[in-house]
Design a protein around this motif. Structure first.
Motif, PDB file in Angstrom:
ATOM      1  N   SER A   1       0.843  -1.176   0.000  1.00  0.00           N
ATOM      2  CA  SER A   1       0.000   0.000   0.000  1.00  0.00           C
ATOM      3  C   SER A   1       0.887   1.236   0.000  1.00  0.00           C
ATOM      4  O   SER A   1       2.052   1.177   0.371  1.00  0.00           O
ATOM      5  CB  SER A   1      -0.931  -0.019   1.203  1.00  0.00           C
ATOM      6  N   TYR A   2       0.309   2.350  -0.402  1.00  0.00           N
ATOM      7  CA  TYR A   2       1.052   3.609  -0.459  1.00  0.00           C
ATOM      8  C   TYR A   2       0.312   4.677   0.321  1.00  0.00           C
ATOM      9  O   TYR A   2      -0.902   4.835   0.172  1.00  0.00           O
ATOM     10  CB  TYR A   2       1.225   4.071  -1.907  1.00  0.00           C
ATOM     11  N   MET A   3       1.028   5.415   1.161  1.00  0.00           N
ATOM     12  CA  MET A   3       0.504   6.588   1.841  1.00  0.00           C
ATOM     13  C   MET A   3       1.185   7.793   1.225  1.00  0.00           C
ATOM     14  O   MET A   3       2.417   7.889   1.251  1.00  0.00           O
ATOM     15  CB  MET A   3       0.797   6.517   3.345  1.00  0.00           C
ATOM     16  N   GLY A   4       0.418   8.689   0.647  1.00  0.00           N
ATOM     17  CA  GLY A   4       0.977   9.850  -0.032  1.00  0.00           C
ATOM     18  C   GLY A   4       1.482  10.908   0.931  1.00  0.00           C
ATOM     19  O   GLY A   4       1.264  10.846   2.140  1.00  0.00           O
ATOM     20  N   ASP A   5       2.165  11.920   0.373  1.00  0.00           N
ATOM     21  CA  ASP A   5       2.663  13.035   1.161  1.00  0.00           C
ATOM     22  C   ASP A   5       1.505  13.699   1.902  1.00  0.00           C
ATOM     23  O   ASP A   5       0.381  13.745   1.406  1.00  0.00           O
ATOM     24  CB  ASP A   5       3.304  14.086   0.262  1.00  0.00           C
ATOM     25  N   LEU A   6       1.792  14.240   3.097  1.00  0.00           N
ATOM     26  CA  LEU A   6       0.753  14.962   3.812  1.00  0.00           C
ATOM     27  C   LEU A   6       1.345  16.023   4.711  1.00  0.00           C
ATOM     28  O   LEU A   6       2.509  15.977   5.097  1.00  0.00           O
ATOM     29  CB  LEU A   6      -0.127  14.011   4.627  1.00  0.00           C
ATOM     30  N   TYR A   7       0.525  17.018   5.013  1.00  0.00           N
ATOM     31  CA  TYR A   7       0.892  18.043   5.985  1.00  0.00           C
ATOM     32  C   TYR A   7       0.457  17.563   7.363  1.00  0.00           C
ATOM     33  O   TYR A   7      -0.643  17.032   7.511  1.00  0.00           O
ATOM     34  CB  TYR A   7       0.202  19.373   5.671  1.00  0.00           C
ATOM     35  N   PRO A   8       1.268  17.780   8.388  1.00  0.00           N
ATOM     36  CA  PRO A   8       0.923  17.281   9.719  1.00  0.00           C
ATOM     37  C   PRO A   8      -0.131  18.120  10.443  1.00  0.00           C
ATOM     38  O   PRO A   8      -0.659  17.702  11.450  1.00  0.00           O
ATOM     39  CB  PRO A   8       2.250  17.304  10.467  1.00  0.00           C
ATOM     40  N   THR A   9      -0.457  19.316   9.947  1.00  0.00           N
ATOM     41  CA  THR A   9      -1.469  20.153  10.588  1.00  0.00           C
ATOM     42  C   THR A   9      -2.472  20.637   9.554  1.00  0.00           C
ATOM     43  O   THR A   9      -2.213  20.612   8.354  1.00  0.00           O
ATOM     44  CB  THR A   9      -0.844  21.402  11.261  1.00  0.00           C
ATOM     45  N   THR A  10      -3.612  21.112  10.018  1.00  0.00           N
ATOM     46  CA  THR A  10      -4.624  21.624   9.099  1.00  0.00           C
ATOM     47  C   THR A  10      -4.237  22.963   8.493  1.00  0.00           C
ATOM     48  O   THR A  10      -4.782  23.369   7.474  1.00  0.00           O
ATOM     49  CB  THR A  10      -5.983  21.772   9.814  1.00  0.00           C
ATOM     50  N   ALA A  11      -3.277  23.665   9.094  1.00  0.00           N
ATOM     51  CA  ALA A  11      -2.825  24.951   8.552  1.00  0.00           C
ATOM     52  C   ALA A  11      -1.917  24.778   7.338  1.00  0.00           C
ATOM     53  O   ALA A  11      -1.646  25.737   6.620  1.00  0.00           O
ATOM     54  CB  ALA A  11      -2.089  25.734   9.640  1.00  0.00           C
ATOM     55  N   ASN A  12      -1.442  23.569   7.078  1.00  0.00           N
ATOM     56  CA  ASN A  12      -0.556  23.270   5.941  1.00  0.00           C
ATOM     57  C   ASN A  12       0.684  24.159   5.927  1.00  0.00           C
ATOM     58  O   ASN A  12       1.165  24.555   4.875  1.00  0.00           O
ATOM     59  CB  ASN A  12      -1.290  23.397   4.613  1.00  0.00           C
ATOM     60  N   ASP A  13       1.205  24.498   7.118  1.00  0.00           N
ATOM     61  CA  ASP A  13       2.347  25.395   7.178  1.00  0.00           C
ATOM     62  C   ASP A  13       3.628  24.733   7.688  1.00  0.00           C
ATOM     63  O   ASP A  13       4.673  25.340   7.701  1.00  0.00           O
ATOM     64  CB  ASP A  13       2.022  26.603   8.056  1.00  0.00           C
ATOM     65  N   LEU A  14       3.560  23.493   8.102  1.00  0.00           N
ATOM     66  CA  LEU A  14       4.748  22.792   8.594  1.00  0.00           C
ATOM     67  C   LEU A  14       5.319  21.911   7.484  1.00  0.00           C
ATOM     68  O   LEU A  14       4.655  21.671   6.471  1.00  0.00           O
ATOM     69  CB  LEU A  14       4.376  21.950   9.818  1.00  0.00           C
ATOM     70  N   PRO A  15       6.530  21.405   7.653  1.00  0.00           N
ATOM     71  CA  PRO A  15       7.124  20.561   6.595  1.00  0.00           C
ATOM     72  C   PRO A  15       6.241  19.362   6.253  1.00  0.00           C
ATOM     73  O   PRO A  15       5.583  18.793   7.118  1.00  0.00           O
ATOM     74  CB  PRO A  15       8.439  20.088   7.217  1.00  0.00           C
ATOM     75  N   VAL A  16       6.241  19.027   4.993  1.00  0.00           N
ATOM     76  CA  VAL A  16       5.454  17.891   4.507  1.00  0.00           C
ATOM     77  C   VAL A  16       6.095  16.588   4.954  1.00  0.00           C
ATOM     78  O   VAL A  16       7.315  16.443   4.926  1.00  0.00           O
ATOM     79  CB  VAL A  16       5.370  17.921   2.968  1.00  0.00           C
ATOM     80  N   ILE A  17       5.262  15.635   5.388  1.00  0.00           N
ATOM     81  CA  ILE A  17       5.743  14.285   5.678  1.00  0.00           C
ATOM     82  C   ILE A  17       5.742  13.536   4.352  1.00  0.00           C
ATOM     83  O   ILE A  17       4.727  13.482   3.662  1.00  0.00           O
ATOM     84  CB  ILE A  17       4.824  13.574   6.687  1.00  0.00           C
ATOM     85  N   ASP A  18       6.882  12.976   3.981  1.00  0.00           N
ATOM     86  CA  ASP A  18       7.000  12.258   2.710  1.00  0.00           C
ATOM     87  C   ASP A  18       6.137  11.011   2.691  1.00  0.00           C
ATOM     88  O   ASP A  18       5.958  10.344   3.710  1.00  0.00           O
ATOM     89  CB  ASP A  18       8.458  11.853   2.448  1.00  0.00           C
ATOM     90  N   GLY A  19       5.637  10.669   1.518  1.00  0.00           N
ATOM     91  CA  GLY A  19       4.867   9.447   1.341  1.00  0.00           C
ATOM     92  C   GLY A  19       5.760   8.218   1.476  1.00  0.00           C
ATOM     93  O   GLY A  19       6.989   8.317   1.412  1.00  0.00           O
ATOM     94  N   TYR A  20       5.133   7.055   1.654  1.00  0.00           N
ATOM     95  CA  TYR A  20       5.905   5.832   1.812  1.00  0.00           C
ATOM     96  C   TYR A  20       5.087   4.617   1.377  1.00  0.00           C
ATOM     97  O   TYR A  20       3.862   4.650   1.356  1.00  0.00           O
ATOM     98  CB  TYR A  20       6.376   5.660   3.267  1.00  0.00           C
ATOM     99  N   TRP A  21       5.782   3.567   1.020  1.00  0.00           N
ATOM    100  CA  TRP A  21       5.179   2.277   0.655  1.00  0.00           C
ATOM    101  C   TRP A  21       5.302   1.316   1.825  1.00  0.00           C
ATOM    102  O   TRP A  21       6.306   1.323   2.538  1.00  0.00           O
ATOM    103  CB  TRP A  21       5.904   1.654  -0.540  1.00  0.00           C
ATOM    104  N   THR A  22       4.321   0.461   2.000  1.00  0.00           N
ATOM    105  CA  THR A  22       4.373  -0.619   2.987  1.00  0.00           C
ATOM    106  C   THR A  22       3.970  -1.907   2.276  1.00  0.00           C
ATOM    107  O   THR A  22       2.962  -1.948   1.573  1.00  0.00           O
ATOM    108  CB  THR A  22       3.403  -0.368   4.159  1.00  0.00           C
ATOM    109  N   THR A  23       4.763  -2.962   2.457  1.00  0.00           N
ATOM    110  CA  THR A  23       4.475  -4.255   1.836  1.00  0.00           C
ATOM    111  C   THR A  23       4.045  -5.248   2.898  1.00  0.00           C
ATOM    112  O   THR A  23       4.759  -5.481   3.870  1.00  0.00           O
ATOM    113  CB  THR A  23       5.719  -4.798   1.098  1.00  0.00           C
ATOM    114  N   ASN A  24       2.864  -5.825   2.699  1.00  0.00           N
ATOM    115  CA  ASN A  24       2.333  -6.879   3.562  1.00  0.00           C
ATOM    116  C   ASN A  24       2.102  -8.120   2.701  1.00  0.00           C
ATOM    117  O   ASN A  24       1.666  -7.998   1.556  1.00  0.00           O
ATOM    118  CB  ASN A  24       1.011  -6.456   4.205  1.00  0.00           C
ATOM    119  N   LEU A  25       2.401  -9.283   3.238  1.00  0.00           N
ATOM    120  CA  LEU A  25       2.201 -10.541   2.509  1.00  0.00           C
ATOM    121  C   LEU A  25       1.359 -11.502   3.334  1.00  0.00           C
ATOM    122  O   LEU A  25       1.439 -11.504   4.564  1.00  0.00           O
ATOM    123  CB  LEU A  25       3.545 -11.218   2.221  1.00  0.00           C
TER     124      LEU A  25
END
Length: 84
Positions: free
Chosen positions: A1-25
């Motif tokens: 699964s993939y989680m895309g980039d996101l802002y950690p607050t609703t103000a969208n003024d802090l550094p973006v958290i990078d997206g990442y992949w997770t593999t489950n089997l």
């Protein structure tokens, strides 16, 4: 699964958290009579730690706390089922 980039607050003024992949089997077996089954799984196969949330005192966190949330480590297991 993939989680895309996101802002950690609703103000969208802090550094973006990078997206990442997770593999489950998972591997599942059910015998021909459908009475016995066995399943094996591995979650977070790569065992990579990814930042998922950041809390800042000025970003809406309660009581002025700050902190981080990360992904769970690699987990694995086996389950058995039997229909009586």
């Amino acid at each position: 699964s993939y989680m895309g980039d996101l802002y950690p607050t609703t103000a969208n003024d802090l550094p973006v958290i990078d997206g990442y992949w997770t593999t489950n089997l998972s591997l599942n077996y059910l015998n021909s009579s459908r009475r016995f089954g066995v399943s094996a799984f591995v979650n977070n196969l790569s065992d990579e730690v990814q930042l998922t949330r950041m809390l800042y005192p000025d970003g809406g966190a309660s009581l002025g706390t700050s902190g981080y949330t990360v992904t769970r480590p690699r987990t694995y297991g086996v389950t058995f089922s039997l229909e009586l």
